[in-house]
Design an enzyme around this catalytic site. Structure first.
Site, PDB file in Angstrom:
ATOM      1  N   GLU A  35      15.477 -15.348  -2.162  1.00  0.00           N
ATOM      2  CA  GLU A  35      14.799 -14.515  -1.486  1.00  0.00           C
ATOM      3  C   GLU A  35      15.157 -12.855  -2.072  1.00  0.00           C
ATOM      4  O   GLU A  35      15.602 -11.926  -1.273  1.00  0.00           O
ATOM      5  CB  GLU A  35      15.020 -14.372  -0.037  1.00  0.00           C
ATOM      6  CG  GLU A  35      14.442 -15.547   0.579  1.00  0.00           C
ATOM      7  CD  GLU A  35      14.817 -15.809   1.961  1.00  0.00           C
ATOM      8  OE1 GLU A  35      14.070 -16.484   2.730  1.00  0.00           O
ATOM      9  OE2 GLU A  35      15.922 -15.113   2.351  1.00  0.00           O
ATOM     10  N   PRO A  36      14.876 -12.777  -3.270  1.00  0.00           N
ATOM     11  CA  PRO A  36      15.111 -11.244  -3.849  1.00  0.00           C
ATOM     12  C   PRO A  36      14.389 -10.311  -3.099  1.00  0.00           C
ATOM     13  O   PRO A  36      13.094 -10.435  -2.905  1.00  0.00           O
ATOM     14  CB  PRO A  36      14.851 -11.303  -5.347  1.00  0.00           C
ATOM     15  CG  PRO A  36      13.769 -12.440  -5.417  1.00  0.00           C
ATOM     16  CD  PRO A  36      14.300 -13.523  -4.284  1.00  0.00           C
ATOM     17  N   GLY A  37      14.694  -9.232  -2.594  1.00  0.00           N
ATOM     18  CA  GLY A  37      13.971  -8.200  -2.148  1.00  0.00           C
ATOM     19  C   GLY A  37      14.345  -7.007  -3.006  1.00  0.00           C
ATOM     20  O   GLY A  37      13.438  -6.700  -3.927  1.00  0.00           O
ATOM     21  N   ARG A  38      15.218  -6.279  -2.829  1.00  0.00           N
ATOM     22  CA  ARG A  38      15.414  -5.168  -3.884  1.00  0.00           C
ATOM     23  C   ARG A  38      15.361  -5.130  -5.367  1.00  0.00           C
ATOM     24  O   ARG A  38      15.011  -4.439  -5.931  1.00  0.00           O
ATOM     25  CB  ARG A  38      16.715  -4.245  -3.515  1.00  0.00           C
ATOM     26  CG  ARG A  38      18.077  -4.714  -3.749  1.00  0.00           C
ATOM     27  CD  ARG A  38      19.092  -3.641  -3.168  1.00  0.00           C
ATOM     28  NE  ARG A  38      19.470  -4.279  -1.905  1.00  0.00           N
ATOM     29  CZ  ARG A  38      19.544  -3.523  -0.774  1.00  0.00           C
ATOM     30  NH1 ARG A  38      19.779  -2.406  -1.057  1.00  0.00           N
ATOM     31  NH2 ARG A  38      19.587  -3.927   0.345  1.00  0.00           N
ATOM     32  N   ARG A  71      17.933   6.175   3.863  1.00  0.00           N
ATOM     33  CA  ARG A  71      19.099   5.208   3.384  1.00  0.00           C
ATOM     34  C   ARG A  71      20.483   6.087   3.036  1.00  0.00           C
ATOM     35  O   ARG A  71      21.510   5.426   3.337  1.00  0.00           O
ATOM     36  CB  ARG A  71      18.886   4.430   2.006  1.00  0.00           C
ATOM     37  CG  ARG A  71      17.498   3.628   2.465  1.00  0.00           C
ATOM     38  CD  ARG A  71      17.394   2.654   1.138  1.00  0.00           C
ATOM     39  NE  ARG A  71      18.378   1.326   0.984  1.00  0.00           N
ATOM     40  CZ  ARG A  71      19.552   1.322   0.161  1.00  0.00           C
ATOM     41  NH1 ARG A  71      19.322   2.482  -0.834  1.00  0.00           N
ATOM     42  NH2 ARG A  71      20.521   0.603   0.181  1.00  0.00           N
ATOM     43  N   TYR A  79      23.194   4.585   5.387  1.00  0.00           N
ATOM     44  CA  TYR A  79      24.235   3.877   4.928  1.00  0.00           C
ATOM     45  C   TYR A  79      25.054   4.745   3.740  1.00  0.00           C
ATOM     46  O   TYR A  79      26.114   4.034   2.862  1.00  0.00           O
ATOM     47  CB  TYR A  79      23.737   2.840   3.931  1.00  0.00           C
ATOM     48  CG  TYR A  79      22.527   2.131   4.525  1.00  0.00           C
ATOM     49  CD1 TYR A  79      22.935   1.389   5.853  1.00  0.00           C
ATOM     50  CD2 TYR A  79      21.240   1.874   3.898  1.00  0.00           C
ATOM     51  CE1 TYR A  79      21.673   0.561   6.367  1.00  0.00           C
ATOM     52  CE2 TYR A  79      20.412   1.319   4.423  1.00  0.00           C
ATOM     53  CZ  TYR A  79      20.407   0.481   5.632  1.00  0.00           C
ATOM     54  OH  TYR A  79      19.414  -0.093   6.169  1.00  0.00           O
ATOM     55  N   CYS A 129      14.916  18.236  11.063  1.00  0.00           N
ATOM     56  CA  CYS A 129      15.739  19.055  12.080  1.00  0.00           C
ATOM     57  C   CYS A 129      16.702  18.408  12.299  1.00  0.00           C
ATOM     58  O   CYS A 129      16.939  17.873  13.789  1.00  0.00           O
ATOM     59  CB  CYS A 129      14.890  19.611  13.345  1.00  0.00           C
ATOM     60  SG  CYS A 129      15.379  21.143  14.041  1.00  0.00           S
ATOM     61  N   TYR A 135      13.227  -0.451   0.340  1.00  0.00           N
ATOM     62  CA  TYR A 135      13.696  -0.191   1.618  1.00  0.00           C
ATOM     63  C   TYR A 135      13.729   1.623   1.722  1.00  0.00           C
ATOM     64  O   TYR A 135      14.269   2.206   2.369  1.00  0.00           O
ATOM     65  CB  TYR A 135      15.136  -0.392   1.730  1.00  0.00           C
ATOM     66  CG  TYR A 135      15.337  -1.859   1.732  1.00  0.00           C
ATOM     67  CD1 TYR A 135      14.895  -2.947   2.776  1.00  0.00           C
ATOM     68  CD2 TYR A 135      15.918  -2.477   0.664  1.00  0.00           C
ATOM     69  CE1 TYR A 135      15.096  -3.925   2.582  1.00  0.00           C
ATOM     70  CE2 TYR A 135      16.102  -4.012   0.784  1.00  0.00           C
ATOM     71  CZ  TYR A 135      15.716  -4.761   1.742  1.00  0.00           C
ATOM     72  OH  TYR A 135      15.981  -6.049   1.647  1.00  0.00           O
TER      73      TYR A 135
HETATM   74  N1  LLP Z   1      16.500 -12.765   2.705  1.00  0.00           N
HETATM   75  C1  LLP Z   1      16.784 -12.250   4.148  1.00  0.00           C
HETATM   76  C2  LLP Z   1      16.930 -13.299   5.129  1.00  0.00           C
HETATM   77  C3  LLP Z   1      17.344 -10.915   4.233  1.00  0.00           C
HETATM   78  O1  LLP Z   1      17.917 -10.656   5.445  1.00  0.00           O
HETATM   79  C4  LLP Z   1      17.236 -10.021   3.252  1.00  0.00           C
HETATM   80  C5  LLP Z   1      17.597  -8.620   3.573  1.00  0.00           C
HETATM   81  C6  LLP Z   1      16.969 -10.261   2.054  1.00  0.00           C
HETATM   82  C7  LLP Z   1      16.636 -11.687   1.777  1.00  0.00           C
HETATM   83  C8  LLP Z   1      16.409  -9.238   0.947  1.00  0.00           C
HETATM   84  O2  LLP Z   1      17.769  -8.864   0.422  1.00  0.00           O
HETATM   85  P1  LLP Z   1      17.826  -7.824  -0.897  1.00  0.00           P
HETATM   86  O3  LLP Z   1      17.674  -8.859  -2.071  1.00  0.00           O
HETATM   87  O4  LLP Z   1      16.852  -6.846  -0.621  1.00  0.00           O
HETATM   88  O5  LLP Z   1      19.307  -7.072  -0.804  1.00  0.00           O
HETATM   89  N2  LLP Z   1      17.523  -1.859   4.859  1.00  0.00           N
HETATM   90  C9  LLP Z   1      18.897  -2.187   4.074  1.00  0.00           C
HETATM   91  C10 LLP Z   1      18.719  -3.362   3.591  1.00  0.00           C
HETATM   92  C11 LLP Z   1      18.474  -4.685   4.693  1.00  0.00           C
HETATM   93  C12 LLP Z   1      18.604  -6.114   4.021  1.00  0.00           C
HETATM   94  C13 LLP Z   1      18.454  -6.888   5.447  1.00  0.00           C
HETATM   95  N3  LLP Z   1      17.978  -8.251   4.909  1.00  0.00           N
HETATM   96  C14 LLP Z   1      18.893  -1.296   2.746  1.00  0.00           C
HETATM   97  O6  LLP Z   1      18.203  -0.169   2.563  1.00  0.00           O
HETATM   98  O7  LLP Z   1      19.689  -1.501   1.988  1.00  0.00           O
END
Ligand code: LLP
Length: 431
Positions: free
Chosen positions: A290-293, A330, A334, A361, A390
């Protein structure tokens, strides 16, 4: 430059995906989110092809759409033929509006309400990633009422800590997500769940955290998960069709982050999985990731216009921009590192050390502290790199600031994927 879609042109302007960023800022105004569509597709294909090559048939990436959610991204993922991970009715609704084939949609979340569950089923979400026992009972009940048998993965916690930021580490036993293997609760729940008549258990899910650059934590998670799957098979005769290893591969926010070859990392994880399955005498399940970023972060850039340049003699310099924590929270949340460049003076020496401050502000509204920039003046354009994940998805209307638009860049053409919010939008729901 930290990514190959960034350069400097003969005018000394920063370019992104072949576009002059200063011209884009003039055309669309600032703050402005840019997304390089070709870069997104390139990353998707890297994952998809590597997973098809090294892992069992049917293995596929799901885009973790919490990283970036709007109709256009679901259309892109549908065209590329990958699945999606959603975590709310809002993300599901957006995907439906974009005609995403919902059988490829996975619904996550540690507290799905009955209304969420019903909404997801009515919208034909393919899989629920169930988090806990109460939720499983609710899924079973509502599926029964709707006369369906719902495909489910059970989210378990493998009990490992990949040493990333505490707020983005999720795989440890005490995490709020999933059910723990270590305490025996995951096995107990699986036994109960196999008796629920409206649920079709398809396998197990884990997610260990984010911004991980090595394959080793994924290999450790794979080992724990496969041993669990083997135990479940031996105890209850249940064969897990799918093993979802979650997201989390890292991206380069600054030069200090390593260069990562996703295909190579996937191959390393695949080799380990195949070996482990041999040792455990298991047929390797279909693997999902499950790649996001890592699909969208470096496909994004944010442009701002500089307002004041404040030099507090003997102390600190501030460069104030027309955006900030409302469009990118972010650093505030973080202390995330970012690369910042004076886009309109990208050929000049970066020798002015300043803190880039937003216009909310709130003194914590910073984008980055003490970065070296070509000294900007009021009106110069500042670029913050690697903002595709994000940022837009975490943007807010704090201080009643309207959200910036998202402009996509593809093959020399630019188009609006999300319009700029207007002030009327900002108070549009007020009575
Ligand atoms: N799968 C699940 C179940 C997750 O909880 C997440 C991220 C991902 C996949 C995707 O992870 P990635 O590949 O994007 O690292 N808001 C934070 C990140 C929170 C991520 C939460 N879960 C940030 O801005 O770094």
């Amino acid at each position: 430059m930290i990514c190959d879609n960034i350069s400097v042109n003969s005018k000394g302007h920063l370019t992104f995906a072949g576009f002059d960023t200063v011209e884009l800022a003039e055309k669309y105004g600032t703050p402005l989110y840019l997304m390089d569509e070709n870069k997104i597709r390139e990353h998707v294909r890297t994952y998809k092809n590597a997973m098809a090559e090294y892992l069992p048939e049917g293995s596929i990436p799901e885009f973790a759409s919490k990283a970036f959610s709007c109709k256009q991204i679901y259309r892109i993922m549908a065209e590329e033929g990958i699945d999606i991970d959603t975590v709310s009715c809002g993300e599901i609704f957006t995907a439906v509006q974009a005609d995403f084939p919902m059988e490829g949609c996975f619904f996550h979340g540690n507290n799905k309400t009955d209304a969420d569950i019903r909404f997801a089923m009515e919208n034909k979400v393919g899989f629920f990633v169930a988090d806990n026992g109460e939720e499983l009972l609710a899924i079973n009940k509502i599926a029964g009422e709707l006369g369906i048998k719902q495909n489910v993965l059970l989210r378990v916690t493998p009990g490992i800590d990949p040493h990333t930021h505490k707020k983005i580490s999720t795989g440890s036993v005490e995490s709020k997500f999933g059910v723990a293997i270590e305490t025996g609760q995951a096995k107990e729940l699986t036994e109960k769940l196999l008796r629920l008549e409206n649920i079709n258990l398809k396998g197990f899910h884990c997610h260990i955290g984010s911004q991980i650059f090595e394959s080793e934590p994924f290999i450790t998670a794979s080992k724990i998960m496969l041993e669990f799957i083997a135990d479940i098979k031996a105890s209850f005769g249940f064969v897990s069709e799918i093993l979802n290893l979650g997201g989390g591969f890292g991206v380069r926010y600054t030069e200090a982050d390593p260069v990562i070859n996703y295909a190579e990392k996937i191959r390393e994880v695949a080799d380990a999985l195949n070996k482990l399955c041999g040792e455990l005498n298991l047929t390797c399940p279909k693997i999902h990731m499950e790649p996001g970023r890592s699909l969208v972060a470096d496909a994004g850039m944010t442009l701002y216009t500089v307002g004041s340049v404040k030099e507090i003699k003997g102390y600190k310099n501030y460069v104030s921009i027309d955006g900030g924590m409302a469009d990118n929270p972010r650093y505030t949340l973080y202390e995330s590192p970012y690369t910042v460049i004076t886009a309109s003076k990208a050929d000049q020496k970066a020798d002015f050390v300043a803190t880039v401050a937003g216009r909310c502000c709130e003194s914590g509204d910073l984008i980055q502290e003490d970065v070296a920039l070509a000294k900007p003046d009021r009106g110069d354009i500042l670029a913050v790199l690697t903002t595709g994940a994000y940022n837009y998805s975490m943007a807010s209307n704090y201080n009643r600031i309207a959200r910036p638009p998202v402009v996509m860049l593809k093959d020399g053409a630019d188009y609006i994927a999300v319009k700029r919010e207007t002030l009327a939008d900002v108070c549009g729901l007020d009575i």
